[in-house]
Design an enzyme around this catalytic site. Structure first.
Site, mmCIF file in Angstrom:
data_model
loop_
_atom_site.group_PDB
_atom_site.id
_atom_site.type_symbol
_atom_site.label_atom_id
_atom_site.label_comp_id
_atom_site.label_asym_id
_atom_site.label_seq_id
_atom_site.Cartn_x
_atom_site.Cartn_y
_atom_site.Cartn_z
ATOM 1 N N ARG A 113 0.839 -1.195 0.000
ATOM 2 C CA ARG A 113 0.000 0.000 0.000
ATOM 3 C C ARG A 113 0.873 1.244 0.000
ATOM 4 N NH1 ARG A 113 1.080 2.058 4.823
ATOM 5 N NH2 ARG A 113 1.233 0.699 6.643
ATOM 6 N N GLY A 115 1.917 4.973 1.796
ATOM 7 C CA GLY A 115 2.048 5.421 3.180
ATOM 8 C C GLY A 115 3.228 4.790 3.896
ATOM 9 N N LEU A 188 -5.330 5.878 6.933
ATOM 10 C CA LEU A 188 -5.703 5.328 5.634
ATOM 11 C C LEU A 188 -4.453 4.964 4.861
ATOM 12 C CD1 LEU A 188 -8.391 6.958 6.332
ATOM 13 C CD2 LEU A 188 -8.625 7.265 3.869
ATOM 14 N N CYS A 218 2.789 6.634 10.751
ATOM 15 C CA CYS A 218 2.644 7.233 9.421
ATOM 16 C C CYS A 218 3.754 8.221 9.107
ATOM 17 C CB CYS A 218 1.271 7.896 9.267
ATOM 18 S SG CYS A 218 -0.092 6.747 9.491
#
Length: 265
Positions: A113, A115, A188, A218
């Site tokens: 993903r 991030g 997210l 993050c």
């Protein structure tokens, strides 16, 4: 600068093209507490199956045959203590070595993903939409704002004024400009291939927040992490199951979708 989400998002929705012939049913699975890797593999399988349908549809377009509708899925779950690092993340943002991970009964996985690093654990509602955005709106920015908005509206039902901070994906408390203590309540991270999505959101309901102390969440060093339970205080009773059932109608409404319940396998 922070931004008030409601009016801004509503105007985006008005601009969303409508395609009533496309499949807007989302097959929902409530998985409960499940290991991370098998769930990730399940996502990959669903994405691959959808991409295969899209490839076949492109082949039959020249024949005039009707395309096969592509499916949409939503996996809702919790995970045991798990740290995941996105493809753009920095390994040094995990502050535990292998021995310390084992001592904390936690696992670590590099995944595909976007991030940086994040934490999953019991008490956190994780949602994995594997949806074909061609069924809704092929716009990844709109999709991310849709996920955020579903969380924002869910938290409003608990009396919390959540919102966005410009340039930082996710949902925050203390998001208003000049607020003294901005804190993240939902992370997210998504991947998108030919408009089919993977991964999703992680909403802190009542996790052990000390596990966030072992990472740079993050990649953000100057803002805190919070949970719904912490924000509501010790006298409040809140469960992942309750939050899940409140969030689902918001997400479906924002997508313009309906749900089909699918038995867990």
């Amino acid at each position: 600068m922070a931004s008030a989400p409601e009016e801004q998002f509503s105007s985006q929705l008005l601009d969303a093209p409508q395609h009533p012939a496309r499949n807007r049913t989302v097959q929902v699975q409530r998985l409960g507490l499940v290991e991370y890797v098998p769930t990730w593999q399940r996502q990959e399988e669903l994405m691959d199956a959808t991409l295969a349908i899209k490839s076949q549809n492109r082949l039959v377009e020249t024949t005039g045959a009707a395309p096969v509708p592509t499916p949409n899925h939503l996996l809702l779950c919790e995970h045991p203590h798990t740290y995941t690092l996105g493809k753009s993340g920095k390994p040094e943002h995990l502050l535990l070595d292998e021995a310390a991970l084992s001592a904390h009964e936690a696992s670590f996985h590099r995944i595909n993903r976007g991030g940086d690093i994040t934490y999953h654990g019991p008490g956190q509602l994780v949602g994995y939409p594997i949806v074909d955005l061609d069924n809704f709106r092929p716009d990844i920015h709109w999709y991310l704002r849709t996920l955020e908005e579903a969380v924002i509206r869910t938290l409003a039902g608990y009396g919390l004024n959540a919102g966005r901070i410009t340039g930082l994906t996710g949902v925050w408390l203390g998001w208003e400009e000049g607020a003294p203590n901005p804190r993240k309540i939902c992370a997210l991270g998504v991947k998108c291939s030919r408009w089919v999505t993977l991964h999703g959101f992680a909403l802190n309901v009542s996790p052990d927040l000390s596990y966030f102390g072992h990472i740079v969440p993050c990649g953000i060093t100057d803002k805190a992490v919070t949970s719904l339970a912490q924000e509501l205080g010790s006298g409040a009773s809140v469960s992942v199951a309750d939050v899940q059932e409140r969030l689902l109608p918001h997400l479906l409404a924002l997508l313009g979708a309906t749900a089909s319940e699918e038995a867990s396998s």
